[in-house]
Design a protein around this motif. Structure first.
Motif, short mmCIF file in Angstrom:
data_model
loop_
_atom_site.label_atom_id
_atom_site.label_comp_id
_atom_site.label_asym_id
_atom_site.label_seq_id
_atom_site.Cartn_x
_atom_site.Cartn_y
_atom_site.Cartn_z
N HIS A 177 0.85 -1.18 0.00
CA HIS A 177 0.00 0.00 0.00
C HIS A 177 0.89 1.24 0.00
O HIS A 177 2.02 1.20 0.49
N TYR A 178 0.36 2.35 -0.50
CA TYR A 178 1.07 3.63 -0.41
C TYR A 178 0.08 4.76 -0.18
O TYR A 178 -1.10 4.67 -0.54
N ASN A 179 0.55 5.82 0.41
CA ASN A 179 -0.23 7.02 0.65
C ASN A 179 0.63 8.23 0.32
O ASN A 179 1.66 8.44 0.96
N VAL A 180 0.23 9.00 -0.69
CA VAL A 180 0.98 10.19 -1.10
C VAL A 180 0.47 11.38 -0.30
O VAL A 180 -0.72 11.70 -0.34
N GLN A 181 1.38 12.04 0.41
CA GLN A 181 1.03 13.20 1.22
C GLN A 181 1.66 14.44 0.59
O GLN A 181 2.87 14.62 0.64
N PRO A 182 0.85 15.29 -0.04
CA PRO A 182 1.38 16.48 -0.73
C PRO A 182 1.59 17.65 0.21
O PRO A 182 1.08 17.66 1.34
N ASN A 190 -3.30 4.21 -2.68
CA ASN A 190 -3.15 3.30 -3.80
C ASN A 190 -4.52 2.99 -4.41
O ASN A 190 -5.52 2.84 -3.72
N GLN A 191 -4.55 2.93 -5.73
CA GLN A 191 -5.81 2.78 -6.44
C GLN A 191 -5.87 1.43 -7.15
O GLN A 191 -4.85 0.85 -7.51
N ASP A 192 -7.09 0.94 -7.36
CA ASP A 192 -7.30 -0.35 -8.00
C ASP A 192 -7.54 -0.24 -9.49
O ASP A 192 -7.56 -1.25 -10.20
N GLN A 193 -7.74 0.97 -10.00
CA GLN A 193 -7.95 1.16 -11.43
C GLN A 193 -7.29 2.46 -11.89
O GLN A 193 -6.95 3.32 -11.08
N ASP A 194 -7.10 2.56 -13.21
CA ASP A 194 -6.43 3.73 -13.77
C ASP A 194 -7.34 4.95 -13.72
O ASP A 194 -8.54 4.86 -14.01
#
Length: 231
Positions: A177-182, A190-194
């Motif tokens: 899993h990942y979590n982007v913190q801006p 993290n996403q399951d689709q584009d």
């Protein structure tokens, strides 16, 4: 109508509007950055189920699993000029008994990867901080950030279950899993689709495996005793 207070309020309102507009544009710019996270290797290297107290504060003995793993992943595309830090973690997941849709999930490892512009926020030593600053010198984004290569990694956390039983559990999988913190904008997971330029994480799941049976403490003693009798 034209008092100093009214003018101050108008100026503050204008400043707030401009600030929010700039923040909106900055957060919107993330959608134009291409995200192509991928996983090359995610597999277990050692499995163990032990009965005891998983933590010093545990009140009773229970079964807990220790999972060592290897991970090769490239999450460098998640870093842009607006990225503050990246939170990465690995979970072990398996279906819940008695329910078709419920899933058990437990974190076994995590890490925070800071962007070059926010290295000062990382809780690291002065030597490691000096190396990070050197590697990021003159670069808006360090291309090596987000590239993980872990070999036979020990877990940070042991897996437990409310039932106290984990031995011989089947259909277990590891998941990245990942979590982007801006700096400015919303947190993204993290996403399951584009989603347009943002591609779903590839190969983020390991193959299913089965946790080993619980080893009895008396087995080793019995084997030793039997060997001694034969001699």
């Amino acid at each position: 109508m034209y008092s100093s207070i009214v003018r101050l309020q108008n100026t503050f309102g204008f400043f707030t509007t401009v600030t929010f507009f700039i923040a909106f544009v900055i957060s919107l710019s993330d959608f134009f950055s291409v995200r192509t996270p991928s996983v090359g290797v995610l597999k277990t290297t050692n499995l163990q189920v032990v009965r005891g107290r998983p933590h010093y504060y545990s009140s009773k003995k229970e079964e807990y699993a220790i999972i060592k793993f290897s991970l090769d992943a490239d999450l460098s595309s998640l870093f842009t000029w607006n990225t503050k830090q990246l939170f990465v973690y690995v979970t072990a997941e398996w279906p819940s008994a008695g329910s078709q849709n419920a899933t058990n999930s437990a974190v076994i490892w995590d890490s925070i990867i800071t962007a070059p512009s926010s290295d000062h926020l990382a809780t690291i030593g002065p030597i490691a901080l000096k190396k990070l600053k050197k590697s990021a010198g003159g670069k808006p984004i360090d291309p090596s950030r987000g590239k993980l290569s872990l070999k036979n990694q020990r877990p940070k956390y042991q897996i437990t279950h409310p039932s106290g039983q984990l031995a011989s559990q089947e259909d277990v999988q590891l998941k990245l899993h990942y979590n982007v913190q801006p700096w400015v904008g919303i947190l993204t997971w993290n996403q399951d689709q584009d989603w347009w330029n943002w591609k779903a994480l590839k190969n983020g799941l390991s193959k299913k495996f089965r946790l080993p049976a619980l080893k009895k403490k008396d087995e080793g003693k019995k084997k030793t005793a039997s060997t001694g009798n034969r001699s």
